[in-house]
Design a protein around this motif. Structure first.
Motif, PDB file in Angstrom:
ATOM      1  N   GLN A 113       1.095  -1.185   0.081  1.00 52.70           N
ATOM      2  CA  GLN A 113       0.069  -0.221  -0.204  1.00 52.70           C
ATOM      3  C   GLN A 113       0.851   1.199   0.103  1.00 52.70           C
ATOM      4  N   LEU A 114       2.068   1.624   0.340  1.00 47.37           N
ATOM      5  CA  LEU A 114       2.806   2.573   0.867  1.00 47.37           C
ATOM      6  C   LEU A 114       3.193   2.593  -0.690  1.00 47.37           C
ATOM      7  N   ALA A 115       3.965   1.834  -1.258  1.00 44.34           N
ATOM      8  CA  ALA A 115       4.326   1.653  -2.348  1.00 44.34           C
ATOM      9  C   ALA A 115       3.747   1.833  -3.466  1.00 44.34           C
ATOM     10  N   VAL A 116       1.675   1.965  -3.849  1.00 47.63           N
ATOM     11  CA  VAL A 116       1.706   2.440  -4.313  1.00 47.63           C
ATOM     12  C   VAL A 116       1.437   4.150  -4.006  1.00 47.63           C
ATOM     13  N   MET A 117       1.049   4.247  -2.836  1.00 50.64           N
ATOM     14  CA  MET A 117       1.179   6.070  -2.197  1.00 50.64           C
ATOM     15  C   MET A 117       2.470   6.851  -3.385  1.00 50.64           C
ATOM     16  N   MET A 118       3.647   5.856  -3.262  1.00 52.68           N
ATOM     17  CA  MET A 118       4.541   6.122  -3.963  1.00 52.68           C
ATOM     18  C   MET A 118       4.823   6.369  -5.512  1.00 52.68           C
ATOM     19  N   LYS A 119       4.087   5.666  -5.786  1.00 49.99           N
ATOM     20  CA  LYS A 119       4.061   5.439  -7.508  1.00 49.99           C
ATOM     21  C   LYS A 119       5.298   3.803  -8.016  1.00 49.99           C
ATOM     22  N   ARG A 120       5.224   3.297  -6.989  1.00 50.62           N
ATOM     23  CA  ARG A 120       7.001   2.316  -7.021  1.00 50.62           C
ATOM     24  C   ARG A 120       6.216   1.232  -6.851  1.00 50.62           C
ATOM     25  N   THR A 121       7.006   0.245  -7.338  1.00 55.33           N
ATOM     26  CA  THR A 121       7.298  -1.493  -7.120  1.00 55.33           C
ATOM     27  C   THR A 121       7.874  -1.561  -6.326  1.00 55.33           C
ATOM     28  N   VAL A 122       7.203  -2.925  -5.297  1.00 57.71           N
ATOM     29  CA  VAL A 122       8.576  -3.332  -3.827  1.00 57.71           C
ATOM     30  C   VAL A 122       9.358  -4.203  -4.659  1.00 57.71           C
ATOM     31  N   LEU A 123      10.577  -3.712  -4.432  1.00 58.47           N
ATOM     32  CA  LEU A 123      11.733  -4.944  -4.791  1.00 58.47           C
ATOM     33  C   LEU A 123      11.878  -5.897  -3.803  1.00 58.47           C
ATOM     34  N   GLU A 124      11.688  -6.887  -4.950  1.00 60.09           N
ATOM     35  CA  GLU A 124      11.672  -8.141  -4.623  1.00 60.09           C
ATOM     36  C   GLU A 124      12.813  -9.408  -4.519  1.00 60.09           C
ATOM     37  N   GLU A 125      14.072  -8.931  -4.744  1.00 63.68           N
ATOM     38  CA  GLU A 125      15.158  -9.801  -5.359  1.00 63.68           C
ATOM     39  C   GLU A 125      16.122 -10.175  -3.992  1.00 63.68           C
ATOM     40  N   ARG A 174       0.291   8.855   4.069  1.00 60.70           N
ATOM     41  CA  ARG A 174      -0.079   9.659   2.810  1.00 60.70           C
ATOM     42  C   ARG A 174       0.420  11.082   3.446  1.00 60.70           C
ATOM     43  N   GLU A 175       0.749  11.296   4.831  1.00 60.53           N
ATOM     44  CA  GLU A 175       0.764  13.090   5.058  1.00 60.53           C
ATOM     45  C   GLU A 175       2.006  12.693   4.330  1.00 60.53           C
ATOM     46  N   TRP A 176       3.336  11.832   4.521  1.00 61.80           N
ATOM     47  CA  TRP A 176       4.435  12.126   4.462  1.00 61.80           C
ATOM     48  C   TRP A 176       5.394  12.197   3.031  1.00 61.80           C
ATOM     49  N   ILE A 177       4.273  11.355   2.047  1.00 62.43           N
ATOM     50  CA  ILE A 177       4.833  10.412   1.025  1.00 62.43           C
ATOM     51  C   ILE A 177       4.539  11.952  -0.007  1.00 62.43           C
ATOM     52  N   SER A 178       5.851  11.876  -0.689  1.00 63.76           N
ATOM     53  CA  SER A 178       5.134  12.779  -2.217  1.00 63.76           C
ATOM     54  C   SER A 178       5.861  11.935  -3.254  1.00 63.76           C
ATOM     55  N   PRO A 179       4.576  11.796  -4.199  1.00 60.18           N
ATOM     56  CA  PRO A 179       5.817  11.205  -5.489  1.00 60.18           C
ATOM     57  C   PRO A 179       6.677  11.472  -6.587  1.00 60.18           C
ATOM     58  N   GLU A 180       6.097  12.398  -5.764  1.00 59.58           N
ATOM     59  CA  GLU A 180       7.188  13.387  -6.542  1.00 59.58           C
ATOM     60  C   GLU A 180       8.771  13.217  -6.396  1.00 59.58           C
ATOM     61  N   GLY A 181       9.313  13.601  -5.259  1.00 56.67           N
ATOM     62  CA  GLY A 181       9.755  13.716  -4.723  1.00 56.67           C
ATOM     63  C   GLY A 181      11.292  12.792  -4.835  1.00 56.67           C
ATOM     64  N   SER A 182      10.778  11.713  -5.491  1.00 55.37           N
ATOM     65  CA  SER A 182      12.040  10.667  -6.115  1.00 55.37           C
ATOM     66  C   SER A 182      11.880  10.351  -7.319  1.00 55.37           C
ATOM     67  N   LYS A 183      13.193   9.873  -8.076  1.00 52.51           N
ATOM     68  CA  LYS A 183      13.403   9.206  -9.004  1.00 52.51           C
ATOM     69  C   LYS A 183      13.073   8.154  -9.023  1.00 52.51           C
ATOM     70  N   ALA A 184      12.785   7.561  -8.116  1.00 53.92           N
ATOM     71  CA  ALA A 184      12.995   6.027  -7.798  1.00 53.92           C
ATOM     72  C   ALA A 184      12.108   4.988  -7.887  1.00 53.92           C
ATOM     73  N   LYS A 185      12.582   4.135  -8.863  1.00 54.88           N
ATOM     74  CA  LYS A 185      11.418   3.040  -9.774  1.00 54.88           C
ATOM     75  C   LYS A 185      11.090   1.631  -8.358  1.00 54.88           C
ATOM     76  N   SER A 186      11.681   1.917  -7.536  1.00 54.52           N
ATOM     77  CA  SER A 186      11.459   0.600  -6.438  1.00 54.52           C
ATOM     78  C   SER A 186      11.264   1.316  -5.108  1.00 54.52           C
ATOM     79  N   VAL A 187      10.654   0.590  -3.895  1.00 57.91           N
ATOM     80  CA  VAL A 187      11.298   0.823  -2.614  1.00 57.91           C
ATOM     81  C   VAL A 187      11.110  -0.765  -1.492  1.00 57.91           C
ATOM     82  N   PRO A 188      12.454  -0.701  -1.095  1.00 56.82           N
ATOM     83  CA  PRO A 188      12.928  -2.040  -0.400  1.00 56.82           C
ATOM     84  C   PRO A 188      11.604  -2.243   0.535  1.00 56.82           C
ATOM     85  N   ARG A 189      11.946  -4.236  -0.014  1.00 53.71           N
ATOM     86  CA  ARG A 189      10.515  -4.762   1.337  1.00 53.71           C
ATOM     87  C   ARG A 189      11.232  -4.890   2.323  1.00 53.71           C
TER      88      ARG A 189
END
Length: 371
Positions: A243-255, A296-311
């Motif tokens: 759910q947090l990754a969706v807010m960030m418009k990123r995927t969760v890194l599963e490697e 929801r308050e903290w996350i800014s989807p435009e704040g980073s160019k990263a495409k994923s977040v760590p699990r």
């Protein structure tokens, strides 16, 4: 195999043009062979012997070498492992994957007397086997010979320092320094053994953690290994991550396991008073909706160019939520007395004041919803 006309520079240049891409290809091949067998090596490098060095070696031993074409180490490849016992593991793979000139290959460890210490390494003279020579990407290297050295990272350290000091053998050492050299080499050998033992114990501990997670989570303290296993196995955390990754418009890194990230979060969790996996699971459950609201308050989807977040990204937000649930003075004391990075929380990034401001927004919205 390409030939040299004596020590002719032009012939040397032609063979070097073949050996250089061959070395690059071998490094990639050896890395893949190791990875396929589950061995993560420290480094694999190659070098093509310099013309001056090759010519000097031939000139020094004219009875042994008819010309530079007779040298078996014109191309040298070195594999450096993390652990000493992986030297033999790589050696087994090499013997099954390449054509080996056993007559000219040597295990230098076997040359040391039992009561002596010194440089240890496996040396092979190799060429591609017939199967690999038939592949289009390797056909141009058919018949080319190269030398392979395999050593652990501590064995490599010993060899490099010994080489830099300029002593080629125990016999060349001044009398008073021989004992000091032997003591240092013995310490490195002991360290090699101890590192391998620590690795084995770490593997055993990880397996024990996996076995105890479901039955005795209260017995498992917060550390890199327990957090890593929790991140992979806890369904509530995985739901929060998604759910947090969706807010960030990123995927969760599963490697696999992200050890540095897990270690960092383990330190943060302990700093805010979470001591074991049972408590961690309870804190995630009791703060589930607050973590999402805060996100929801903290996350800014435009704040980073990263495409994923760590699990395990939810653990970062759990720590934030635990901090803002304190008084600001108490939170400051925790940050100043713990491993929470002051430079981020109190310094330039000023996470603390921003977090409290966002938390106030969360509380205001919740109040509006219930009014």
């Amino acid at each position: 195999m390409a030939k040299f006309d004596g020590a002719n520079v032009e012939d040397y240049g032609r063979i070097a043009e073949v050996l250089d891409p061959f070395g690059q290809s071998l490094c990639g091949l050896l890395k893949q062979i190791a990875l396929n067998s589950g061995i993560r090596v420290h480094s694999i490098v190659y070098r093509v012997k310099a013309y001056e060095s090759a010519a000097a070696k031939v000139a020094k031993s004219p009875d042994k070498y008819t010309g530079i074409e007779a040298l078996t180490d014109m191309l040298g490849v070195r594999v450096i492992t993390y652990f000493a016992d992986e030297v033999d593991a790589i050696a087994e793979l090499v013997e099954s994957e390449f054509a080996v000139d056993f007559e000219n290959s040597v295990d230098k460890r076997a040359l040391l007397d039992p009561d002596r210490f010194g440089y240890l390494s496996r040396h092979y003279i190799l060429s591609l086997n017939s199967v690999r020579e038939g592949l289009p990407e390797y056909s141009r290297f058919k018949g080319e010979i190269f030398e392979l050295q395999i050593r652990s990272i501590l064995q490599h350290a010993w060899a490099e320092v010994e080489h830099d000091l300029g002593y080629k053998s125990q016999a060349s050492l001044p009398g008073g320094m021989k004992r000091q050299f032997s003591r240092l080499a013995g310490l490195l050998e002991l360290a090699d053994e101890q590192f391998a033992d620590l690795r084995d114990r770490s593997v055993q501990y990880s397996r024990q953690v996996q076995a105890d997670m479901a039955l005795h989570p209260e017995s498992l303290g917060i550390d890199q290994v327990t957090v890593g296993n929790f991140v992979i196995g806890n369904e509530l955390l995985r739901s929060l991550d998604s759910q947090l990754a969706v807010m960030m418009k990123r995927t969760v890194l599963e490697e696999g396991k992200n050890e540095p990230y897990n270690a960092h979060q383990a330190s943060n969790l302990v700093a805010v008073g979470i001591r074991n996996l049972e408590q961690l699971a309870e804190e995630l459950e009791s703060n589930y909706s607050l973590i999402l609201d805060f996100g929801r308050e903290w996350i800014s989807p435009e704040g980073s160019k990263a495409k994923s977040v760590p699990r395990g990204v939810s653990l970062y937000y759990l720590v934030m939520v635990k901090v803002v649930q304190m008084s600001e003075a108490e939170a400051r004391r925790v940050i100043e007395s713990s491993k929470l990075p002051e430079s981020e929380w109190l310094g330039e990034k000023n996470l603390l004041s921003r977090a409290f401001a966002k938390y106030e927004c969360v509380l205001e919205k919740r109040a509006e919803e219930t009014s």
